[in-house]
Motif scaffolding. Structure first.
Motif, PDB file in Angstrom:
ATOM      1  N   ILE A   8       0.842  -1.181   0.000  1.00 44.47           N
ATOM      2  CA  ILE A   8       0.000   0.000   0.000  1.00 44.47           C
ATOM      3  C   ILE A   8       0.887   1.244   0.000  1.00 44.47           C
ATOM      4  O   ILE A   8       1.970   1.253   0.604  1.00 44.47           O
ATOM      5  N   SER A   9       0.432   2.286  -0.712  1.00 45.47           N
ATOM      6  CA  SER A   9       1.203   3.533  -0.758  1.00 45.47           C
ATOM      7  C   SER A   9       0.666   4.511   0.285  1.00 45.47           C
ATOM      8  O   SER A   9      -0.490   4.411   0.716  1.00 45.47           O
ATOM      9  N   LYS A  10       1.489   5.477   0.669  1.00 47.90           N
ATOM     10  CA  LYS A  10       1.063   6.433   1.700  1.00 47.90           C
ATOM     11  C   LYS A  10      -0.098   7.308   1.223  1.00 47.90           C
ATOM     12  O   LYS A  10      -0.874   7.805   2.046  1.00 47.90           O
ATOM     13  N   GLU A  11      -0.252   7.480  -0.082  1.00 46.05           N
ATOM     14  CA  GLU A  11      -1.374   8.264  -0.594  1.00 46.05           C
ATOM     15  C   GLU A  11      -2.709   7.573  -0.328  1.00 46.05           C
ATOM     16  O   GLU A  11      -3.749   8.222  -0.276  1.00 46.05           O
ATOM     17  N   ASP A  12      -2.674   6.261  -0.168  1.00 44.97           N
ATOM     18  CA  ASP A  12      -3.904   5.507   0.075  1.00 44.97           C
ATOM     19  C   ASP A  12      -4.323   5.501   1.537  1.00 44.97           C
ATOM     20  O   ASP A  12      -5.430   5.054   1.861  1.00 44.97           O
ATOM     21  N   PHE A  13      -3.444   5.963   2.439  1.00 47.23           N
ATOM     22  CA  PHE A  13      -3.822   5.904   3.853  1.00 47.23           C
ATOM     23  C   PHE A  13      -3.577   7.195   4.631  1.00 47.23           C
ATOM     24  O   PHE A  13      -3.999   7.312   5.785  1.00 47.23           O
ATOM     25  N   PHE A  14      -2.931   8.202   4.024  1.00 49.17           N
ATOM     26  CA  PHE A  14      -2.544   9.390   4.781  1.00 49.17           C
ATOM     27  C   PHE A  14      -3.746  10.104   5.403  1.00 49.17           C
ATOM     28  O   PHE A  14      -3.659  10.645   6.505  1.00 49.17           O
ATOM     29  N   ASP A  15      -4.878  10.127   4.706  1.00 49.55           N
ATOM     30  CA  ASP A  15      -6.063  10.848   5.184  1.00 49.55           C
ATOM     31  C   ASP A  15      -6.925  10.037   6.150  1.00 49.55           C
ATOM     32  O   ASP A  15      -7.955  10.528   6.624  1.00 49.55           O
ATOM     33  N   GLU A  16      -6.527   8.836   6.462  1.00 45.03           N
ATOM     34  CA  GLU A  16      -7.303   7.988   7.365  1.00 45.03           C
ATOM     35  C   GLU A  16      -7.115   8.413   8.827  1.00 45.03           C
ATOM     36  O   GLU A  16      -6.141   9.087   9.192  1.00 45.03           O
ATOM     37  N   ASN A  17      -8.052   7.988   9.670  1.00 49.12           N
ATOM     38  CA  ASN A  17      -7.905   8.164  11.113  1.00 49.12           C
ATOM     39  C   ASN A  17      -6.856   7.183  11.636  1.00 49.12           C
ATOM     40  O   ASN A  17      -6.817   6.021  11.204  1.00 49.12           O
ATOM     41  N   PHE A  18      -6.033   7.653  12.557  1.00 46.72           N
ATOM     42  CA  PHE A  18      -4.977   6.808  13.109  1.00 46.72           C
ATOM     43  C   PHE A  18      -5.220   6.507  14.583  1.00 46.72           C
ATOM     44  O   PHE A  18      -5.588   7.391  15.363  1.00 46.72           O
ATOM     45  N   VAL A  19      -4.998   5.253  14.933  1.00 50.49           N
ATOM     46  CA  VAL A  19      -4.922   4.843  16.337  1.00 50.49           C
ATOM     47  C   VAL A  19      -3.439   4.706  16.633  1.00 50.49           C
ATOM     48  O   VAL A  19      -2.757   3.860  16.044  1.00 50.49           O
ATOM     49  N   TRP A  20      -2.936   5.520  17.544  1.00 49.51           N
ATOM     50  CA  TRP A  20      -1.492   5.700  17.628  1.00 49.51           C
ATOM     51  C   TRP A  20      -0.963   5.408  19.019  1.00 49.51           C
ATOM     52  O   TRP A  20      -1.681   5.373  20.006  1.00 49.51           O
ATOM     53  N   ARG A  21       0.327   5.211  19.068  1.00 56.53           N
ATOM     54  CA  ARG A  21       1.032   4.985  20.330  1.00 56.53           C
ATOM     55  C   ARG A  21       1.311   6.296  21.048  1.00 56.53           C
ATOM     56  O   ARG A  21       1.152   7.372  20.499  1.00 56.53           O
ATOM     57  N   GLU A  22       1.796   6.201  22.298  1.00 56.14           N
ATOM     58  CA  GLU A  22       2.122   7.381  23.088  1.00 56.14           C
ATOM     59  C   GLU A  22       3.310   8.131  22.488  1.00 56.14           C
ATOM     60  O   GLU A  22       4.032   7.603  21.646  1.00 56.14           O
ATOM     61  N   GLU A  23       3.532   9.357  22.931  1.00 56.07           N
ATOM     62  CA  GLU A  23       4.571  10.226  22.363  1.00 56.07           C
ATOM     63  C   GLU A  23       5.961   9.618  22.432  1.00 56.07           C
ATOM     64  O   GLU A  23       6.797   9.865  21.585  1.00 56.07           O
ATOM     65  N   GLY A  24       6.249   8.824  23.457  1.00 52.50           N
ATOM     66  CA  GLY A  24       7.592   8.260  23.599  1.00 52.50           C
ATOM     67  C   GLY A  24       7.865   7.054  22.727  1.00 52.50           C
ATOM     68  O   GLY A  24       8.959   6.501  22.749  1.00 52.50           O
ATOM     69  N   SER A  25       6.879   6.642  21.924  1.00 50.33           N
ATOM     70  CA  SER A  25       7.020   5.452  21.089  1.00 50.33           C
ATOM     71  C   SER A  25       7.982   5.690  19.935  1.00 50.33           C
ATOM     72  O   SER A  25       7.848   6.656  19.178  1.00 50.33           O
ATOM     73  N   ALA A  26       8.948   4.785  19.776  1.00 55.04           N
ATOM     74  CA  ALA A  26       9.898   4.895  18.668  1.00 55.04           C
ATOM     75  C   ALA A  26       9.216   4.619  17.330  1.00 55.04           C
ATOM     76  O   ALA A  26       9.541   5.237  16.319  1.00 55.04           O
ATOM     77  N   THR A  27       8.256   3.694  17.296  1.00 53.11           N
ATOM     78  CA  THR A  27       7.523   3.415  16.056  1.00 53.11           C
ATOM     79  C   THR A  27       6.804   4.668  15.574  1.00 53.11           C
ATOM     80  O   THR A  27       6.869   5.034  14.396  1.00 53.11           O
ATOM     81  N   ARG A  28       6.132   5.337  16.467  1.00 43.37           N
ATOM     82  CA  ARG A  28       5.380   6.544  16.109  1.00 43.37           C
ATOM     83  C   ARG A  28       6.296   7.645  15.573  1.00 43.37           C
ATOM     84  O   ARG A  28       6.028   8.228  14.515  1.00 43.37           O
ATOM     85  N   SER A  29       7.374   7.934  16.272  1.00 46.17           N
ATOM     86  CA  SER A  29       8.255   9.031  15.862  1.00 46.17           C
ATOM     87  C   SER A  29       8.905   8.749  14.508  1.00 46.17           C
ATOM     88  O   SER A  29       9.010   9.633  13.651  1.00 46.17           O
ATOM     89  N   THR A  30       9.334   7.494  14.299  1.00 46.58           N
ATOM     90  CA  THR A  30       9.974   7.123  13.027  1.00 46.58           C
ATOM     91  C   THR A  30       8.993   7.255  11.866  1.00 46.58           C
ATOM     92  O   THR A  30       9.308   7.831  10.816  1.00 46.58           O
ATOM     93  N   PHE A  31       7.793   6.736  12.043  1.00 47.85           N
ATOM     94  CA  PHE A  31       6.792   6.750  10.976  1.00 47.85           C
ATOM     95  C   PHE A  31       6.348   8.175  10.641  1.00 47.85           C
ATOM     96  O   PHE A  31       6.291   8.567   9.470  1.00 47.85           O
ATOM     97  N   GLU A  32       6.024   8.967  11.652  1.00 49.69           N
ATOM     98  CA  GLU A  32       5.542  10.328  11.403  1.00 49.69           C
ATOM     99  C   GLU A  32       6.594  11.182  10.707  1.00 49.69           C
ATOM    100  O   GLU A  32       6.272  11.986   9.823  1.00 49.69           O
ATOM    101  N   GLU A  33       7.829  10.991  11.079  1.00 44.42           N
ATOM    102  CA  GLU A  33       8.903  11.778  10.462  1.00 44.42           C
ATOM    103  C   GLU A  33       8.980  11.527   8.964  1.00 44.42           C
ATOM    104  O   GLU A  33       9.142  12.455   8.164  1.00 44.42           O
ATOM    105  N   MET A  34       8.845  10.269   8.559  1.00 43.48           N
ATOM    106  CA  MET A  34       8.990   9.928   7.152  1.00 43.48           C
ATOM    107  C   MET A  34       7.724  10.212   6.343  1.00 43.48           C
ATOM    108  O   MET A  34       7.789  10.654   5.198  1.00 43.48           O
TER     109      MET A  34
END
Length: 298
Positions: free
Chosen positions: A184-210
């Motif tokens: 799946i490409s990011k254009e297909d999911f960028f506008d979706e609602n996200f269920v996300w981890r807490e601010e200290g999560s490494a997964t969250r910070s890495t993904f949001e940055e890119m």
């Protein structure tokens, strides 16, 4: 000053409790209290704040602790090398781990290690990567496991790399996309609602940055959840989409959601074993570290 007093002090600070320190030392709680009081009397200062729910070091206690733990660990190492090299390992391995390693990696490592050394016990505390780093820096735990690296003076041993996977509800949109491809490409999911981890999560910070680089807005986060299992249930129920490490997705037997590989993002989580380079590991912790590295470097 006797080693039994220093050991009592170290264990109270490590486990934030006189009762847990007694358990770790195979002593009674009154005996631990006596050792600490004798040490404080000899040094002429109060080492432990006994007013709160947890036993915390005073300013003088924090200063003394870094020397005390090295004294204890160096003594144990010397005894193992010169007198007890052939004896069975025992003692406690005090571990701090972020969510994914703590839930999906460390339990199997503890089980495997204890099969080799049945007298070893473990303390495992699970949090986020930032809390783990701070804990190891402050000698709150001997060995840490995290999904991120930070240039903070700690020693990091890379264990393995794990791709990030997008998980979605089984709705019409994503079922049609899944029929076409597992990517799946990011254009297909960028506008979706996200269920996300807490601010200290490494997964969250890495993904949001890119994903958000070059865009004028952030992801639409509808829920912040600090439980991996709860995130998966929220996604399966249709609350939104999320991103998880492949290790987490692979552990599901009955999947209630869809999973996609990311076609235009090369995202991997790196998992590390973390130690404080300025502190001598106890022989048991050192042996556990060697065991863990051996499991991932075969």
């Amino acid at each position: 000053m006797e080693f039994k007093q220093i050991e009592a002090f170290v264990n109270v600070i490590k486990y934030k409790s006189f009762s847990k320190a007694a358990d770790a030392s195979f002593l009674t709680q009154p005996t631990i209290s006596t050792h600490i009081s004798s040490l404080e009397k000899e040094l002429g200062v109060t080492l432990i704040d006994r007013m709160g729910k947890e036993s915390r070091p005073t300013k003088e206690g924090r200063a003394f602790y870094k020397y005390a733990i090295n004294l204890i660990n160096t003594r144990e190492k010397a005894l193992m090398e010169v007198g007890n090299a052939g004896s069975e390992f025992s003692g406690i391995v005090d571990i701090r781990a972020s969510s994914i390693p703590g839930q999906y990696i460390v339990p199997e490592l503890m089980t495997g290690f204890r099969k080799l050394f049945p007298s070893v016990r473990f303390y495992l505390e699970q949090s986020d990567s930032e809390t783990v780093w701070n804990g190891i820096l402050e000698n709150d735990g001997e060995i840490g496991f995290t999904g991120d690296y930070k240039n903070n003076g700690l020693k990091y041993d890379l264990l393995y790399k794990d791709p990030l996977i997008l998980i979605t509800p089984k709705n019409d949109k994503f079922l049609k996309l899944r029929e076409k491809s597992e990517y799946i490409s990011k254009e297909d999911f960028f506008d979706e609602n996200f269920v996300w981890r807490e601010e200290g999560s490494a997964t969250r910070s890495t993904f949001e940055e890119m994903v958000c680089t070059g865009r004028n807005r952030r992801l639409n986060i509808v829920a912040t959840v600090n439980s991996l299992e709860s995130i998966k249930r929220c996604v399966a129920g249709g609350l939104g989409i999320s991103v998880l490490s492949q290790t987490v997705v692979n552990k599901d037997a009955n999947i209630g959601y869809l999973s996609f590989k990311l076609s235009d993002l090369n995202l991997e989580r790196e998992f590390y074993l973390v130690t404080n380079k300025n502190v001598t590991l106890s022989p048991t912790a050192k042996k556990f570290k060697e065991f863990v590295l051996g499991q991932f470097n075969r």
